[in-house]
Scaffold this motif. Structure first.
Motif, PDB file in Angstrom:
ATOM      1  N   TRP A 187       8.398  51.981  49.491  1.00 23.39           N
ATOM      2  CA  TRP A 187       8.857  50.788  50.201  1.00 23.39           C
ATOM      3  C   TRP A 187      10.377  50.699  50.137  1.00 23.39           C
ATOM      4  CZ3 TRP A 187       6.093  46.624  52.491  1.00 23.39           C
ATOM      5  CH2 TRP A 187       4.697  46.773  52.483  1.00 23.39           C
ATOM      6  N   ALA A 217       3.169  42.958  49.769  1.00 22.28           N
ATOM      7  CA  ALA A 217       2.644  44.044  50.596  1.00 22.28           C
ATOM      8  C   ALA A 217       1.745  43.530  51.714  1.00 22.28           C
ATOM      9  CB  ALA A 217       1.866  45.029  49.729  1.00 22.28           C
ATOM     10  N   GLN A 231       7.638  49.546  54.676  1.00 26.26           N
ATOM     11  CA  GLN A 231       7.242  50.847  54.174  1.00 26.26           C
ATOM     12  C   GLN A 231       8.077  51.933  54.842  1.00 26.26           C
ATOM     13  OE1 GLN A 231       2.740  50.547  54.500  1.00 26.26           O
ATOM     14  NE2 GLN A 231       2.930  51.703  52.612  1.00 26.26           N
TER      15      GLN A 231
END
Length: 363
Positions: A187, A217, A231
């Motif tokens: 990430w 997330a 990401q």
């Protein structure tokens, strides 16, 4: 790769299920062979197992069953098959990186990133286990060293070098993730002009993000903002994806922004994409291909089987809007998913229609 996840809400969902009610009912025919002590033991075993594994990911349904249910005694009688099925039906598909050493960051993406802060995330439980800063391929130093023996480039790091203990512990975690059949999630937390470029600033990020990452997330991430978490794989798609080959004619391009979300699975993308369009004459095209895209990147390709009139929340039909039913087309997905439609957008004047429906080719 496609894995499965037992959602964080799994226990609450199971407690509302028919299978759980049957476990509690001594008159139920499935409980007849179990005395009160065995029924209680089965309930305790199953509830504890679901609670312990909620939020966890598995490479497939079979492995999930082995971990969650395998070994439960259920009062000496095991767990009844209907309960096993109910637990496994709580699993949902989730996309995670494939195992193996990552490829180098494309030059186009390196130029977009500049200096950046990154996090390494264990996809098995969405937890951050390392935060660092750097440029170029710094984000991949640990994974490439652990899985391909590629020595890190010290010139790409920002801040103090890792101690041998930290470096070894990070490599060990990566090899453990790989051995379980998963790839590490990379990430980008911040990049561009607002990046952390000091040891003190980096230390603050380590303290902030070396925690459970699940909430972050699963947010709808602000991908267009330089400081928004995203990401790395998504950045690579947006800035270095190959152009889509010639499109099938006729077809329809459907813009679904949520399809770029990291947790978006094939079933969710299908449900988001199928409704409710002013489809016009394209409803008459047999096996019409529908290319679903977000941020110019093709995310799925469906073949339409048939159309039905759209109904609003109150059940009222809209004669101008339609919902398609179809299925993924494996051959077209192999050709188009992960490719960029930016040239198509540029030929359309540089922007997409606000309604998301884009017919392509003559009917």
């Amino acid at each position: 790769m496609n894995a499965v996840e037992l959602p964080a809400t799994a226990l609450a969902e199971f407690l509302e299920s028919t299978a759980f009610a049957e476990m509690l009912d001594p008159e139920d025919e499935r409980s007849a062979s179990r005395d009160a002590r065995a029924r209680k033991a089965e309930v305790v075993d199953v509830v504890r197992a679901i609670d312990a594994n909620a939020g966890r990911r598995f490479v497939d349904r079979e492995r999930a069953g082995e971990v969650i249910i395998g070994g439960l005694r259920g009062g000496g009688l095991g767990v009844r098959p209907t309960v096993v099925d109910a637990v496994l039906n709580l699993l949902r598909p989730v996309g995670v990186p494939a195992p193996g050493a990552p490829k180098p960051v494309p030059v186009e993406v390196q130029s977009v990133l500049g200096l950046y802060v990154f996090a390494l995330v264990d996809p098995r439980d969405a937890s951050v286990f390392y935060v660092g800063a750097g440029r170029g391929n710094r984000v991949h130093h640990h994974a490439r060293a652990a899985l391909a023996g590629v020595p890190p480039d010290a010139g790409e790091a920002v801040g103090e070098a890792d101690s041998p203990a930290i470096f070894n512990a990070t490599e060990e975690r990566i090899t453990d993730i790989d051995a379980d059949g998963f790839g590490v999630e990379h990430w980008i937390l911040r990049h561009g002009d607002d990046v952390v470029d000091s040891a003190e600033g980096l230390a603050s990020y380590v303290q902030q993000f070396t925690v459970e990452f699940a909430d972050l997330a699963r947010l709808a991430l602000t991908n267009s903002v330089p400081s928004g978490a995203i990401q790395l794989d998504e950045l690579v798609l947006q800035h270095a994806a190959p152009l889509a080959p010639p499109l099938p004619e006729p077809c329809v391009l459907v813009k679904v922004d949520d399809a770029a979300r990291p947790e978006a699975g094939a079933e969710q993308i299908y449900e988001w994409a199928r409704s409710g369009w002013r489809a016009g004459p394209h409803r008459t095209v047999p096996d019409l291909p529908v290319l679903v895209f977000a941020d110019d990147i093709v995310r799925a390709v469906h073949r339409v089987d048939y159309w039905e009139a759209y109904q609003d929340a109150d059940g009222n039909l809209d004669p101008k809007r339609w919902v398609y039913t179809g299925a993924p087309d494996a051959e077209l997905e192999e050709r188009y998913v992960g490719t960029s439609l930016r040239e198509v957008r540029e030929r359309r004047g540089g922007k997409w229609n606000h309604n998301g429906w884009h017919p392509y080719g003559q009917v």
